[in-house]
Design an enzyme around this catalytic site. Structure first.
Site, mmCIF file in Angstrom:
data_model
loop_
_atom_site.group_PDB
_atom_site.id
_atom_site.type_symbol
_atom_site.label_atom_id
_atom_site.label_comp_id
_atom_site.label_asym_id
_atom_site.label_seq_id
_atom_site.Cartn_x
_atom_site.Cartn_y
_atom_site.Cartn_z
ATOM 1 N N LYS A 32 0.951 -1.099 0.073
ATOM 2 C CA LYS A 32 -0.156 0.043 0.045
ATOM 3 C C LYS A 32 0.817 1.223 -0.005
ATOM 4 O O LYS A 32 0.594 2.054 -1.008
ATOM 5 C CB LYS A 32 -0.667 -0.065 1.119
ATOM 6 C CG LYS A 32 -2.074 0.987 1.281
ATOM 7 C CD LYS A 32 -2.861 0.732 2.580
ATOM 8 C CE LYS A 32 -3.459 -0.501 2.532
ATOM 9 N NZ LYS A 32 -4.344 -0.730 3.740
ATOM 10 N N ARG A 103 -3.397 3.262 8.746
ATOM 11 C CA ARG A 103 -3.740 1.932 7.800
ATOM 12 C C ARG A 103 -2.537 0.798 7.829
ATOM 13 O O ARG A 103 -1.385 1.521 7.626
ATOM 14 C CB ARG A 103 -4.027 2.523 6.392
ATOM 15 C CG ARG A 103 -4.719 3.734 6.283
ATOM 16 C CD ARG A 103 -4.936 4.167 4.840
ATOM 17 N NE ARG A 103 -5.393 3.359 4.007
ATOM 18 C CZ ARG A 103 -5.499 3.381 2.628
ATOM 19 N NH1 ARG A 103 -4.648 4.355 2.050
ATOM 20 N NH2 ARG A 103 -5.957 2.432 1.884
ATOM 21 N N MET A 114 -5.562 -7.372 8.366
ATOM 22 C CA MET A 114 -4.887 -6.319 9.493
ATOM 23 C C MET A 114 -5.812 -4.973 9.681
ATOM 24 O O MET A 114 -6.827 -4.958 8.996
ATOM 25 C CB MET A 114 -3.505 -6.051 9.097
ATOM 26 C CG MET A 114 -2.727 -7.210 9.347
ATOM 27 S SD MET A 114 -1.057 -6.919 8.837
ATOM 28 C CE MET A 114 -1.128 -6.254 7.323
ATOM 29 N N ARG A 376 -3.535 -1.503 -6.316
ATOM 30 C CA ARG A 376 -2.736 -2.652 -6.108
ATOM 31 C C ARG A 376 -3.147 -3.917 -7.445
ATOM 32 O O ARG A 376 -4.259 -3.694 -7.968
ATOM 33 C CB ARG A 376 -2.956 -3.557 -4.823
ATOM 34 C CG ARG A 376 -4.377 -3.722 -4.613
ATOM 35 C CD ARG A 376 -4.492 -4.598 -3.265
ATOM 36 N NE ARG A 376 -5.910 -4.795 -3.034
ATOM 37 C CZ ARG A 376 -6.641 -4.747 -1.910
ATOM 38 N NH1 ARG A 376 -5.867 -4.830 -0.742
ATOM 39 N NH2 ARG A 376 -7.973 -5.171 -1.928
ATOM 40 N N HIS A 490 -16.252 -8.456 1.171
ATOM 41 C CA HIS A 490 -15.125 -9.185 1.843
ATOM 42 C C HIS A 490 -15.269 -10.543 1.382
ATOM 43 O O HIS A 490 -14.131 -11.342 0.810
ATOM 44 C CB HIS A 490 -15.212 -9.318 3.331
ATOM 45 C CG HIS A 490 -14.221 -10.286 4.117
ATOM 46 N ND1 HIS A 490 -14.278 -11.478 4.178
ATOM 47 C CD2 HIS A 490 -12.895 -10.031 4.234
ATOM 48 C CE1 HIS A 490 -13.248 -12.004 4.735
ATOM 49 N NE2 HIS A 490 -12.447 -11.203 4.817
ATOM 50 N N SER A 798 16.159 -41.992 -11.740
ATOM 51 C CA SER A 798 14.834 -41.244 -11.496
ATOM 52 C C SER A 798 14.818 -41.042 -9.880
ATOM 53 O O SER A 798 14.797 -41.737 -9.073
ATOM 54 C CB SER A 798 13.631 -42.147 -11.866
ATOM 55 O OG SER A 798 12.482 -41.162 -11.392
ATOM 56 N N CYS A 865 10.402 -38.212 -9.840
ATOM 57 C CA CYS A 865 9.127 -38.835 -9.912
ATOM 58 C C CYS A 865 8.464 -38.743 -8.276
ATOM 59 O O CYS A 865 7.202 -39.363 -8.379
ATOM 60 C CB CYS A 865 9.126 -40.210 -10.262
ATOM 61 S SG CYS A 865 10.245 -41.479 -9.061
ATOM 62 N N TYR A 885 13.570 -34.368 -17.180
ATOM 63 C CA TYR A 885 12.128 -34.248 -17.074
ATOM 64 C C TYR A 885 11.616 -34.417 -15.539
ATOM 65 O O TYR A 885 12.384 -34.632 -14.643
ATOM 66 C CB TYR A 885 11.520 -35.426 -17.841
ATOM 67 C CG TYR A 885 11.463 -36.812 -17.023
ATOM 68 C CD1 TYR A 885 10.605 -37.255 -16.033
ATOM 69 C CD2 TYR A 885 12.574 -37.492 -17.529
ATOM 70 C CE1 TYR A 885 10.966 -38.425 -15.407
ATOM 71 C CE2 TYR A 885 12.955 -38.840 -16.810
ATOM 72 C CZ TYR A 885 12.079 -39.307 -16.003
ATOM 73 O OH TYR A 885 12.136 -40.487 -15.331
HETATM 74 P P1 ADP Z 1 -7.714 -2.481 4.002
HETATM 75 O O1 ADP Z 1 -6.322 -2.749 3.619
HETATM 76 O O2 ADP Z 1 -8.427 -3.555 4.963
HETATM 77 O O3 ADP Z 1 -8.384 -2.192 2.749
HETATM 78 P P2 ADP Z 1 -7.204 0.395 4.265
HETATM 79 O O4 ADP Z 1 -6.223 0.748 4.973
HETATM 80 O O5 ADP Z 1 -7.253 0.246 2.766
HETATM 81 O O6 ADP Z 1 -7.588 -1.130 4.897
HETATM 82 O O7 ADP Z 1 -8.589 1.270 4.820
HETATM 83 C C1 ADP Z 1 -9.934 0.772 4.877
HETATM 84 C C2 ADP Z 1 -10.927 1.900 4.220
HETATM 85 O O8 ADP Z 1 -10.694 3.226 4.801
HETATM 86 C C3 ADP Z 1 -10.661 1.869 2.710
HETATM 87 O O9 ADP Z 1 -11.809 1.909 2.066
HETATM 88 C C4 ADP Z 1 -9.714 3.077 2.187
HETATM 89 O O10 ADP Z 1 -10.226 3.387 1.213
HETATM 90 C C5 ADP Z 1 -10.241 4.022 3.432
HETATM 91 N N1 ADP Z 1 -9.427 5.113 3.871
HETATM 92 C C6 ADP Z 1 -8.150 4.368 4.296
HETATM 93 N N2 ADP Z 1 -7.579 5.768 4.664
HETATM 94 C C7 ADP Z 1 -8.447 6.909 4.061
HETATM 95 C C8 ADP Z 1 -8.241 8.139 3.988
HETATM 96 N N3 ADP Z 1 -7.148 8.886 4.399
HETATM 97 N N4 ADP Z 1 -9.365 8.967 3.826
HETATM 98 C C9 ADP Z 1 -10.436 8.277 3.310
HETATM 99 N N5 ADP Z 1 -10.757 6.938 3.460
HETATM 100 C C10 ADP Z 1 -9.689 6.280 3.816
HETATM 101 MG MG MG Z 2 -7.727 -1.085 1.261
#
Ligand code: ADP
Ligand code: MG
Ligand code: MG
Length: 912
Positions: A32, A103, A114, A376, A490, A798, A865, A885
């Site tokens: 990220k 985050r 996480m 990503r 999710h 083998s 094998c 192989y």
């Molecule tokens: P995950 O890895 O579980 O997706 P994120 O860190 O991406 O967790 O964040 C969870 C949610 O919060 C996501 O939808 C993300 O876009 C939103 N978010 C994170 N940081 C900000 C921010 N600075 N402003 C607005 N939304 C945020």
């Molecule tokens: Mg995210």
């Protein structure tokens, strides 16, 4: 303390078209953080922020909280100040507060594993300032409410206490909504939100004994530490173990200025993909919600709307919503915010071209301004993986080598899973419809709790929605069905990553966790009832539906063909029957690397003759029994040879200890005694006699053929006669006869003599000849060490890496289950050596074996094998050793073909 001095920079800033880091720094900044830096550099609108490196997480695990905070305090203060300058706000100020998110972000994406805290910096004072600054009371209190909820959950440990309890904050919210008679979060008034904040804080204090910190800095440090801790949380540990990610990677922490999707009707938030993650189709798609923040879309709180008009129309059809209702209630972003849509569309195109891969992005619209919060490489199904790789090749976005490297070999397995039989599907009763979140077919019994999936061999996990806690259950279930959540929920994202069939957002389901029932249109279904899911259409059916093997055409066939262009290793299959041989061949096997003759002996009529042979007390008696087995073996070999016309087939002589063939239950022993007209006592005595202390190191392999040469004679005769018989029908076949468990040259010599003599005898009888080879397994460590001696007389090697691993480690494979999980858990072993070759130890023996063998005979044919023949890392290793192989089970053949191509491409890249 040395660690501390080595690291110079622990905090990396980004934002305002600049960044300290970039996309290549994933190991240090997490995926990220690295991508936020990269996007910032290329001018994508990203809220400013900074990343605390993964190294700090590792330091934290060694040094603890206080020392770690001391290490980074200054850098963090500076970086927070920089964000404030860019945003024109001040962290901790009571009149113009800067608000931030904290985050998590490991080097690989671990969706939802996480923790993240949004709106940090809010407290009883700053919430008023935020209200005043924005002129929007409701927004300020909604943000504060969310902050208390997230901080309470993530940092202060407010989680449900049992699986039947819902989230404690959700419970309070439900109560208030019920009191007021409202359904949606968006219907809560400012006063309601104030009440919620008050009640949430009260609940935290009551349960944890701590009060929610009001000091923004205390909040910040609390959240940073919580993110570090989440790396070692149950969910993350499970996910890491499942994917083989080492514990010492750690997570980075990203701190970023907040942007708000919950400011009103001109704001929103969403998730989007540059291509379809389920099918791979090249269409931009995604979901969004107006007036919402962060997780709302993913958590399925409200029904999310489609970003594109096309997606919206497709959705409406599935959800059986009329065009009118669609346009009014669920319009696409393309329709209601055309200029934002256009900007988003351009950005997703730019990002895909920049990263040259399908992207999964998060965005937020604050008062008509678009912000990108994450990008990503998108998780995708096996089918999408193959299609996207081939499409991008055709679009010239990537080259052939890159297309091949884009394939995760083991994910091909998904494409080999059965699909519903179309005729069976026609007569099945559909009971409901949801969203086709992850394609595939699944039939199984309903379970409602993730930790109960094991109750059934074939379980369908049915949930209102899933959360990261459900991961393990989702992994074990055959399919996943949720009542809530969209295509980016999710459940959907995780299921696609696992390649597991999933239907989400089936609104007709009324689920009751306590009674373990679900009601659809008034009909009740219970735990244990059978249902079937078609993850490609979203249809849910009652009962079981027959499945059939998938057809491997289209992009799958194309990429397989492409792999053949690059690989130098040949791929063979392990097959004991003509049917298996054909499956392997259809998947592209170029021969058979291992036919285990003993499997043929287990069928009803054969096991009798086999037992008669074992029980015989004289050579004559044994020969009589072997004469009965001969025609059966011969016809098996004929079948296999015909199936493999034109290739090479390696047949291994009898290998397992004889004890495995005799009956151990009294009833069966009696039956055998009657059949053979001998006394029960005699049978019992013989069975007892065959028992060994260490059967794996006992009377087995070539030791059998040496003590009972008549067994080797019979098997050789069956092989040579079969080869002659099929050659008379025009089948091209050069059998390779393989002597198992050789440890001394004399053993091999003795067996080879029996084989050659028998072959000559058959040639004389039939007055014709066929070519054949005699070689050996290298599976006893000593054999690898004397490979030069063996290579003088053997025509091929083998590597039997199962036994070689077993004997090199001194682990009995059949008993390793008792300690292997603990060894892996305690990091005594990094990987199970029976799954992937231990290159350091076992691999050294292999290197010696290949080297010494080729020294004597440079043209010696060498293969492997063991189970490892289907493991990508092991295949790469075999390629490095210069083997000819690898041989693996039929369904692994496509995986081996791709892995071999990848190994060749990587080797070439290293050499150039
Ligand atoms: P995950 O890895 O579980 O997706 P994120 O860190 O991406 O967790 O964040 C969870 C949610 O919060 C996501 O939808 C993300 O876009 C939103 N978010 C994170 N940081 C900000 C921010 N600075 N402003 C607005 N939304 C945020
Ligand atoms: Mg995210
Ligand atoms: Mg063996």
């Amino acid at each position: 303390m040395e660690v501390i001095q080595e690291i110079k920079k622990r905090v990396y800033s980004f934002g305002d078209r600049e960044a300290d880091g970039n996309a290549t720094m994933k190991n240090l900044l997490g995926g990220k953080g690295a991508n936020l830096a990269e996007m910032s550099k290329i001018g994508i609108p990203v809220p400013p922020g900074f990343t605390i490196t993964t190294e700090v997480c590792t330091e934290y695990n060694k040094l603890g909280q206080e020392a770690t905070v001391n290490l980074i305090r200054e850098e963090v203060r500076e970086s927070v100040k920089r964000i404030g300058e860019i945003m024109g706000a001040d962290f901790g100020s009571s009149s113009n507060p800067l608000l931030i998110s904290v985050r998590s972000g490991a080097r690989v994406s671990m969706p939802g594993m996480m923790d993240t805290v949004l709106n940090l910096g809010l407290n009883d004072v700053t919430v008023e300032a935020l209200a005043k600054l924005t002129g929007n009371d409701r927004f300020a209190w909604d943000s504060y409410r969310r902050f208390v909820q997230m901080y309470g959950g993530v940092v202060m440990g407010m989680k449900p206490e049992s699986k039947e309890e819902i989230d404690p904050f959700e419970a309070i919210m439900e109560e208030i909504k019920e009191d007021k008679g409202i359904e949606l979060d968006t219907d809560l008034t400012t006063e309601d939100l104030k009440t919620l904040v008050f009640r949430f804080k009260e609940a935290i204090t009551k349960r944890t004994g701590n009060t929610l910190p009001q000091d923004p800095w205390e909040q910040l440090w609390g959240a940073v530490i919580a993110v570090f801790n989440s790396w070692n949380g149950d969910r993350a540990v499970y996910y890491r173990t499942m994917n083989g990610y080492p514990a010492d990677w750690g997570t980075a922490v990203n701190v970023q200025a907040m942007v708000y999707g919950n400011m009103g009707e001109n704001s929103g938030t969403g998730v989007c993909f540059t291509r379809d993650a389920g099918t791979g189709e090249n269409v931009f798609n995604g979901e969004y919600l107006i007036n919402a923040q962060g997780e709302d879309v993913v958590a399925g709180v409200r029904t999310p709307q489609q970003i594109t008009k096309l997606g919206s129309e497709r959705w409406a059809e599935l959800a059986q919503v009329t065009e009118e209702v669609r346009r009014e209630t669920y319009p696409s972003l393309e329709e209601i915010m055309p200029s934002i849509y256009k900007e988003l569309f351009e950005i997703q195109r730019r990002l895909e071209i920049h990263y040259r891969n399908m992207q999964d992005m998060e965005f937020t619209i604050q008062n008509g301004k678009l912000w990108i919060l994450q990008t990503r490489d998108g998780k995708r199904t096996g089918a999408a993986m193959v299609k996207i790789a081939m499409d991008m090749l055709k679009e010239r976005l990537i080259n052939e080598q890159e297309a091949l490297l884009r394939v995760e070999p083991v994910k091909l397995d998904e494409l080999l899973h059965p699909i519903f039989d179309l005729t069976a599907l026609k007569s099945a009763t559909a009971i409901a419809q949801g969203l086709p979140a992850s394609p595939g077919a699944a039939t199984g019994q309903i379970v409602f709790h993730s930790d109960e999936v094991e109750k059934f061999k074939h379980a369908i996990l049915v949930r209102v929605e899933t959360s990261p806690e459900d991961l393990e259950g989702m992994h074990r279930a055959k399919g996943i069905l949720t009542a809530r959540g969209g295509m980016t929920s999710h459940a959907a994202v995780v299921a696609r990553g696992m390649g597991k069939c999933c239907i989400s957002g089936a609104g007709a389901l009324k689920i009751n966790y306590k009674t373990r029932t679900m009601v659809i249109d008034g009909r009740e279904f219970h735990e244990g009832d059978w249902i079937s899911l078609n993850g490609s259409t979203g249809n849910i059916y009652e009962g079981k539906i027959a499945t059939k093997e998938p057809e491997l055409t289209g992009e799958f066939a194309e990429i397989m063909k492409l792999s053949d262009k690059y690989r130098t290793l040949k791929i063979r299959t392990n097959a004991d029957t003509p049917a298996d041989a054909l499956v392997g061949r259809n998947f592209g096997a170029q021969g058979i690397g291992l036919t285990r003759t003993e499997h043929m002996f287990f069928e009803v009529d054969r096991i009798k003759a086999m037992r008669e042979m074992i029980l015989a007390s004289s050579t004559k008696g044994r020969k009589r029994a072997l004469d009965k087995l001969l025609p059966m073996q011969r016809s098996d070999f004929e079948g296999i040879f015909e199936a493999m016309d034109g290739t090479a087939v390696t047949i291994r002589l009898l290998d397992p200890p004889l004890h495995e063939f005799v009956p151990h239950q009294l009833a069966h022993q009696k039956e055998l005694a009657e059949d053979l007209h001998v006394s029960l006592e005699m049978v019992k005595a013989k069975v007892a006699d065959l028992e060994e202390f260490n059967p794996m190191l006992g009377h087995r392999g070539c030791r059998l053929g040496i003590t009972y040469p008549e067994i080797t004679e019979m098997q050789t005769r069956a092989i040579i006669e079969a080869a002659i018989n099929v050659s008379e029908k025009g089948v091209q076949m050069k059998p390779e006869i393989m002597v198992p468990l050789v440890g001394t040259i004399e053993e091999f010599r003795a067996q080879k003599e029996v084989i050659d003599k028998t072959a000559e005898l058959v040639f004389a009888e039939r007055n014709t000849k066929v070519e054949y080879k005699v070689g050996t397994m290298i599976e006893i460590p000593r054999a690898a060490l004397i490979a030069d001696q063996i290579a003088n007389e053997a025509q091929f090697f083998s590597f039997g890496t199962n036994d070689l691993t077993q004997m090199t480690y001194g682990y009995s494979r059949d008993d390793a289950g008792k300690f292997m999980p603990i060894y892996l858990d305690k990091n005594i072993l990094k990987a199970d050596p029976f799954e992937t070759i231990d290159q350091k130890g076992v691999g050294t023996l292999m290197r010696i074996g290949v080297g010494r063998g080729r020294e004597v005979n440079p043209w010696l044919k060498i293969g492997i094998c063991g189970e490892h023949g289907g493991d990508p890392a092991s295949i790469e290793f075999c390629n490095q050793l210069g083997m000819d192989y690898v041989s693996c089970s039929p369904f692994r053949v496509p995986i081996a073909r791709i892995s071999a191509a990848q190994a060749a491409i990587k080797a070439q890249a290293r050499n150039s």
